[in-house]
Write an enzyme that holds these catalytic residues in place. Structure first.
Site, mmCIF file in Angstrom:
data_model
loop_
_atom_site.group_PDB
_atom_site.id
_atom_site.type_symbol
_atom_site.label_atom_id
_atom_site.label_comp_id
_atom_site.label_asym_id
_atom_site.label_seq_id
_atom_site.Cartn_x
_atom_site.Cartn_y
_atom_site.Cartn_z
ATOM 1 N N GLU A 171 -92.879 18.180 -47.082
ATOM 2 C CA GLU A 171 -93.430 17.712 -46.464
ATOM 3 C C GLU A 171 -93.236 15.938 -46.429
ATOM 4 O O GLU A 171 -93.748 15.178 -47.069
ATOM 5 C CB GLU A 171 -95.053 17.787 -47.557
ATOM 6 C CG GLU A 171 -95.599 19.116 -47.688
ATOM 7 C CD GLU A 171 -96.535 18.949 -49.008
ATOM 8 O OE1 GLU A 171 -96.356 18.558 -49.455
ATOM 9 O OE2 GLU A 171 -97.166 20.298 -48.821
ATOM 10 N N GLU A 287 -96.871 29.539 -44.934
ATOM 11 C CA GLU A 287 -97.965 29.338 -45.905
ATOM 12 C C GLU A 287 -99.611 29.594 -45.503
ATOM 13 O O GLU A 287 -100.224 28.438 -45.800
ATOM 14 C CB GLU A 287 -97.880 27.694 -46.904
ATOM 15 C CG GLU A 287 -96.728 27.761 -47.389
ATOM 16 C CD GLU A 287 -96.380 25.730 -47.842
ATOM 17 O OE1 GLU A 287 -97.695 25.389 -48.585
ATOM 18 O OE2 GLU A 287 -95.853 25.542 -48.247
HETATM 19 C C1 XIL Z 1 -100.208 23.974 -53.898
HETATM 20 C C2 XIL Z 1 -100.071 25.533 -55.206
HETATM 21 O O1 XIL Z 1 -100.523 27.005 -54.254
HETATM 22 C C3 XIL Z 1 -100.800 25.098 -56.448
HETATM 23 O O2 XIL Z 1 -101.040 26.568 -57.068
HETATM 24 C C4 XIL Z 1 -100.814 24.045 -57.493
HETATM 25 O O3 XIL Z 1 -101.820 23.747 -57.863
HETATM 26 C C5 XIL Z 1 -100.526 23.119 -55.658
HETATM 27 O O4 XIL Z 1 -99.091 23.959 -55.049
HETATM 28 N N1 XIL Z 1 -97.924 22.739 -49.867
HETATM 29 C C6 XIL Z 1 -97.175 23.422 -50.928
HETATM 30 C C7 XIL Z 1 -97.163 24.351 -51.542
HETATM 31 O O5 XIL Z 1 -95.681 23.658 -50.225
HETATM 32 O O6 XIL Z 1 -96.889 24.015 -52.842
HETATM 33 C C8 XIL Z 1 -98.344 23.847 -52.410
HETATM 34 O O7 XIL Z 1 -98.801 25.047 -52.908
HETATM 35 C C9 XIL Z 1 -99.663 24.220 -51.505
HETATM 36 C C10 XIL Z 1 -99.200 23.024 -50.342
#
Ligand code: XIL
Length: 382
Positions: A171, A287
């Protein structure tokens, strides 16, 4: 090695003989798992349906040894052949202070995956979030780079040969954007950018490659398939390649909503896949989740958006979610030459970071939603 006494329903689905079906049932009984194996729990297997096309993954962590119920363990081992740690390998959780590491949860995950022949994908080495401030305390560029290198070498080195690929930078690009930012990389003013400068990404990729010569190395982000952010991602990836960053793969996160899976969005995703392929990069959907209500999106925060109890979805909502997942998987299958993995962000709706929006294919009771069948049907049609 892989535990072949998988869930009953899967064994019967793939047409094994009645004898081995009974043997499986006996083994499950002996293990005291019979009651926790509802026939309808796991449904047909996604990983089997997509074998030969791409890996099918989930994201989770072993925060405690007894983290998962028997029904959840059945889903994990029958449906998925790759796992991403949802939080436990992020810089904050795994490396809270310069001289302190939390190895127990990541070790447990890697051990579980070894035992069950599941591929592990590492997440994530360099990020603006879930990273403790010690990395930047009083740091010059040189000191910050040394800390980054030490972090990457220790973490990637520990699991060398056991983790197939890493999200090296997560990101790095700002949200939104316009015609002006589209012509630029539009980098987020993260601590790494401020302390090291724009070459922090190249350095991170080089350190990861030093630590593991064989791992796939990803740039991972959300919303990079559309609009000005997509254009910025192309600028960034071109530069990373031209500066010699050993990047192999782009991770499109895929935090979307059912309502957002329009023809226009599908066109965006397809064009993005083709554009990354033209840069000689592989693509992973890293994701995936499709919120049923409200907004999707990869943005963190939002006051706990999506947490808490969700209203039970209506039959129409379940069907709409199934249809949206089916369209996406048909597109992914069409591009299986460049897509090597599709990972869902979470195991079931109760555990999802968007729990209040029911975004996954297993519900709160570990029952397969219509989306699971729809995804498997797409693979069967080819
Ligand atoms: C999220 C997790 O799912 C949560 O449990 C945590 O509180 C915050 O992070 N993009 C990403 C992930 O790359 O690491 C994130 O995961 C969601 C968005």
């Amino acid at each position: 090695m892989h535990d072949t006494t998988g869930p009953l329903e899967r064994q019967s689905l793939v047409g094994v003989s009645r004898r081995s079906f009974l043997a499986t049932a006996t083994a499950a009984l002996a293990a005291g798992r019979f009651a926790a194996l509802p026939v309808e729990a796991a449904g047909p297997s996604m990983k089997d349906a997509y074998r030969g096309a791409f890996l099918i993954g989930t994201a989770l962590d072993f925060r405690r040894p007894d983290e998962f119920s028997a029904a959840e363990l059945d889903i994990i081992t029958s449906q998925f052949n790759t796992i991403t740690p949802e939080n436990s390998m992020k810089p904050g959780p795994v490396h809270p202070q310069e001289n302190s590491w939390n190895w127990t949860p990541p070790d447990a995950l890697v051990g579980f995956c070894e035992k069950n022949a599941i591929t592990v994908m590492g997440h994530t080495l360099v990020w603006h979030s879930q990273t403790n401030p010690w990395f930047f305390d009083g740091a010059t560029r040189e000191v910050a780079l040394q800390r980054m290198r030490d972090h990457i070498h220790a973490l990637v080195g520990r699991y060398k040969g056991k983790i197939a690929g890493w999200d090296v930078v997560n990101e790095a690009i700002n949200d939104g954007g316009d015609a002006t930012t589209a012509a630029t990389e539009n980098l987020r003013t993260a601590p790494w950018l401020k302390t090291v400068g724009p070459d922090y990404l190249v350095q991170a990729f080089k350190f990861a490659r030093e630590a593991d010569p064989a791992a796939a190395l990803h740039y991972n982000d959300y919303n990079i398939e559309s609009g000005p952010k997509h254009q910025s991602s192309l600028r960034l990836l071109e530069r990373l390649k031209s500066e010699g960053a050993p990047i192999t793969t782009v991770g499109i996160q895929g935090h979307w909503s059912v309502a957002r899976v329009t023809n226009e969005k599908l066109d965006d995703i397809e064009r993005a896949i083709e554009n990354y392929k033209a840069l000689k990069l592989k693509v992973a959907i890293t994701e995936l989740d499709l919120t049923m209500t409200g907004e999707g999106g990869g943005q963190l925060g939002g006051g706990g958006r999506g947490r808490g109890a969700a209203a039970p979805p209506s039959a129409e909502m379940l069907q709409a979610q199934a249809a949206a997942y089916a369209k996406l998987f048909a597109l992914f299958l069409k591009h299986k030459d460049v897509i090597d993995r599709v990972t869902f962000w979470g195991l079931n709706d109760a555990r999802s970071w968007r729990a209040g929006q029911n975004p996954l294919v297993f519900d709160r009771d570990n029952q397969a939603k219509p989306a699971l069948q729809a995804i498997v049907e797409v693979a069967k049609r080819g």
